[in-house]
Design an enzyme around this catalytic site. Sequence first.
Site, PDB file in Angstrom:
ATOM      1  N   ASP A 119      10.542  -6.400  -8.573  1.00 26.11           N
ATOM      2  CA  ASP A 119      10.775  -7.106  -7.312  1.00 26.11           C
ATOM      3  C   ASP A 119      12.173  -6.763  -6.801  1.00 26.11           C
ATOM      4  O   ASP A 119      13.139  -6.746  -7.551  1.00 26.11           O
ATOM      5  CB  ASP A 119      10.634  -8.623  -7.520  1.00 26.11           C
ATOM      6  CG  ASP A 119      10.498  -9.370  -6.200  1.00 26.11           C
ATOM      7  OD1 ASP A 119       9.422  -9.932  -5.950  1.00 26.11           O
ATOM      8  OD2 ASP A 119      11.479  -9.379  -5.414  1.00 26.11           O
ATOM      9  N   HIS A 144      -0.545  -9.773  -5.048  1.00 25.40           N
ATOM     10  CA  HIS A 144       0.419  -9.376  -6.084  1.00 25.40           C
ATOM     11  C   HIS A 144       0.624 -10.515  -7.068  1.00 25.40           C
ATOM     12  O   HIS A 144       0.618 -11.678  -6.692  1.00 25.40           O
ATOM     13  CB  HIS A 144       1.751  -8.926  -5.471  1.00 25.40           C
ATOM     14  CG  HIS A 144       2.339  -9.893  -4.494  1.00 25.40           C
ATOM     15  ND1 HIS A 144       1.896  -9.989  -3.195  1.00 25.40           N
ATOM     16  CD2 HIS A 144       3.302 -10.818  -4.629  1.00 25.40           C
ATOM     17  CE1 HIS A 144       2.578 -10.915  -2.559  1.00 25.40           C
ATOM     18  NE2 HIS A 144       3.437 -11.457  -3.401  1.00 25.40           N
ATOM     19  N   GLY A 195       2.977 -19.993   0.259  1.00 29.73           N
ATOM     20  CA  GLY A 195       4.264 -19.312   0.335  1.00 29.73           C
ATOM     21  C   GLY A 195       4.171 -17.804   0.256  1.00 29.73           C
ATOM     22  O   GLY A 195       5.143 -17.129  -0.095  1.00 29.73           O
ATOM     23  N   CYS A 198       0.844  -1.204   0.000  1.00 28.66           N
ATOM     24  CA  CYS A 198       0.000   0.000   0.000  1.00 28.66           C
ATOM     25  C   CYS A 198       0.876   1.250   0.000  1.00 28.66           C
ATOM     26  O   CYS A 198       0.589   2.225  -0.703  1.00 28.66           O
ATOM     27  CB  CYS A 198      -0.911   0.021   1.227  1.00 28.66           C
ATOM     28  SG  CYS A 198      -2.400  -0.988   1.082  1.00 28.66           S
TER      29      CYS A 198
END
Length: 113
Positions: free
Chosen positions: A31, A100, A93, A8
């Site tokens: 990432d 996402h 996981g 967020c």
Amino acid sequence: MTDSCIFCRIAKGEIPAGKVYEDDEIVVFRDIHPAAPVHLLMIPREHIENLMTAGSQHETLLGRMIALAPRLAREQGATDGFRIVINNGPDGGQEVYHLHVHVLGGPRPWKRF
Ligand code: AMP
Ligand code: ZN
């Protein structure tokens, strides 16, 4: 939106990230620990924990995210295909509890996935 949610905060621009795309509903950034030459994370601006808490009202949004993936993957250098992964809950996981979509591509080998 929750103040403690890192994604967020990235969506709001409070934490820096390698953003490659954003619109009124979706933010996409690199990432921080890439597992492949191209490793993007696509998030909704709305704080949804994962697919288990998403509802039918999110179907259009989820469809938009998936439909956007090929263009962004190609633009970022995944010219020969890509994989999308969505981790859900402890057994899935999931580490960050803001939905996402991982977009992974580029020449193999990859570190994981
Ligand atoms: P997951 O296991 O599906 O919840 O994956 C969470 C992903 O978020 C991992 O691949 C992390 O490397 C990535 N991540 C965590 N914090 C950040 C950040 N601040 N910026 C970019 N990626 C992040
Ligand atoms: Zn969030």
